[in-house]
Design an enzyme around this catalytic site. Structure first.
Site, PDB file in Angstrom:
ATOM      1  N   TYR A   1      -2.890  -0.551  10.180  1.00  0.00           N
ATOM      2  CA  TYR A   1      -2.755  -0.916   8.770  1.00  0.00           C
ATOM      3  C   TYR A   1      -1.434  -0.395   8.210  1.00  0.00           C
ATOM      4  O   TYR A   1      -0.666  -1.142   7.587  1.00  0.00           O
ATOM      5  CB  TYR A   1      -3.941  -0.342   8.004  1.00  0.00           C
ATOM      6  CG  TYR A   1      -3.890  -0.529   6.508  1.00  0.00           C
ATOM      7  CD1 TYR A   1      -4.270  -1.734   5.930  1.00  0.00           C
ATOM      8  CD2 TYR A   1      -3.490   0.509   5.671  1.00  0.00           C
ATOM      9  CE1 TYR A   1      -4.243  -1.908   4.550  1.00  0.00           C
ATOM     10  CE2 TYR A   1      -3.464   0.348   4.295  1.00  0.00           C
ATOM     11  CZ  TYR A   1      -3.839  -0.859   3.734  1.00  0.00           C
ATOM     12  OH  TYR A   1      -3.802  -1.031   2.371  1.00  0.00           O
TER      13      TYR A   1
ATOM     14  N   SER B   1       0.850  -1.192   0.000  1.00  0.00           N
ATOM     15  CA  SER B   1       0.000   0.000   0.000  1.00  0.00           C
ATOM     16  C   SER B   1       0.880   1.235   0.000  1.00  0.00           C
ATOM     17  O   SER B   1       2.012   1.201   0.498  1.00  0.00           O
ATOM     18  CB  SER B   1      -0.896   0.012   1.241  1.00  0.00           C
ATOM     19  OG  SER B   1      -1.582   1.241   1.369  1.00  0.00           O
TER      20      SER B   1
END
Length: 333
Positions: A179, A166
């Site tokens: 995350y 990501s």
């Protein structure tokens, strides 16, 4: 060399590059492709593209019913596909997925690590368990499958691993700290894996996407002021201004794999955001800090509460994301 000749050469080079990219997906014809998290969301969208280009598929996910639905859909297109219920955060299960794929197909050409989770909420609402859970799914999951497949790929001196990380693994995003922390670890592992595997003919691609319209926001785990947190995240994951098309993302990821690219960014401005952080970390950090003040205030479900999906709340601006959720197997039937 005159201007006309330069224009001709540049045009020819551009055409050659475009043709190379257009033909890249033909690489997947008759290839055996293993996809973690392949039952829904981005994993399922990628599986559809692989099937469309003649690849043979092995998919896994934690929910056996989701896996069966994905198998039924993919098989209906004529694809050869196997699937197993598997939690890749558990090393024995991850290894068993790789071994069962090898027994079925005799080899694995490509491993795509897509499985993961996302937790939304302010740091005040996050406890140690939220960080442990994110690390297990987003870091240890791809580590377990990568380590399990490496002996096979080294023996063949060929193969490709694609790790979906990501942009949050390079630029920390407020209200997504568990995350982001897990994705930072995944990015580091993927870069190191690429460096150490190249000598065996194995290519590793690190994918750093922004938000994509996969519909997965309906399964995001939310804490804090749940309705407000769920609303901003759902809108971000649904708007064309802030999220990327899942189909275009899948094709870009597969082209990067076929062309052996080391790093690929998905989404408008993702590469620029990363470069800006490298060039001016202080300025970017302060800007992110200011942006975080626009997000919901702390409160609501705290560290002791369970993180839960909140997709049932009606957010009109998130309708495009809800359609993606239905298309990509994110909602229970």
């Amino acid at each position: 060399m005159n201007r006309r000749t330069l224009s001709f050469v540049a045009g020819g080079a551009g055409f050659a590059i475009g043709l190379r990219h257009a033909l890249a997906l033909r690489f997947f014809e008759d290839k055996v492709v293993a996809i973690t998290g392949g039952s829904r969301g981005l994993g399922l969208v990628i599986a559809r593209e692989v099937a469309r280009h003649g690849g043979r598929l092995a998919i896994c996910a934690r929910d056996s019913a989701e896996v069966e639905r994905a198998i039924a859909e993919l098989s209906a297109t004529g694809a050869q596909v196997m699937g197993v219920a598997c939690d890749v955060s558990e090393e024995p299960q991850a290894r068993a997925f790789i071994e069962s794929t090898l027994r079925r197909f005799g080899r694995i050409d490509v491993l795509l690590n897509v499985a993961g989770i996302i937790s939304v909420g302010p740091l005040e609402s996050m406890g140690a368990d939220d960080f442990y859970e994110a690390m297990e799914a987003n870091f240890y999951g791809l580590m377990h499958t990568s380590l399990a497949i490496l002996p096979h790929l080294r023996a063949r001196r060929a193969g490709r691993i694609v790790n979906i990380t990501s942009i949050g693994g390079a630029v920390a995003v407020p209200h997504l700290l568990p995350y982001s922390a897990s994705k930072f670890a995944a990015v580091g592992f993927s870069h190191g894996l690429a460096a150490e595997s190249a000598r065996y003919g194995i290519s590793v691609t690190t994918v750093m996407p922004g938000i994509m319209r996969t519909g997965s926001h309906v399964n995001a785990l939310v804490k804090g002021q749940r309705e407000l947190e769920g609303a901003w995240f759902s809108v971000s994951a649904s708007s064309m201004l802030t999220s990327s098309s899942a189909k275009r993302a899948a094709r870009k990821i597969l082209r990067a794999c076929a062309l052996r690219q080391r790093v690929v960014y998905v989404g408008f401005g993702m590469k620029l955001a990363h470069l800006a952080l490298v060039a001016a970390p202080g300025i970017v950090s302060r800007a992110i800090g200011l942006a975080s003040r626009l997000l919901p205030e702390p409160g609501g479900a705290g560290p002791e509460a369970m993180a839960e999906p909140v997709w049932k709340f009606d957010v009109p601006a998130a309708k495009a994301g809800e359609r993606a959720s239905r298309e990509n197997n994110e909602l229970q039937p």
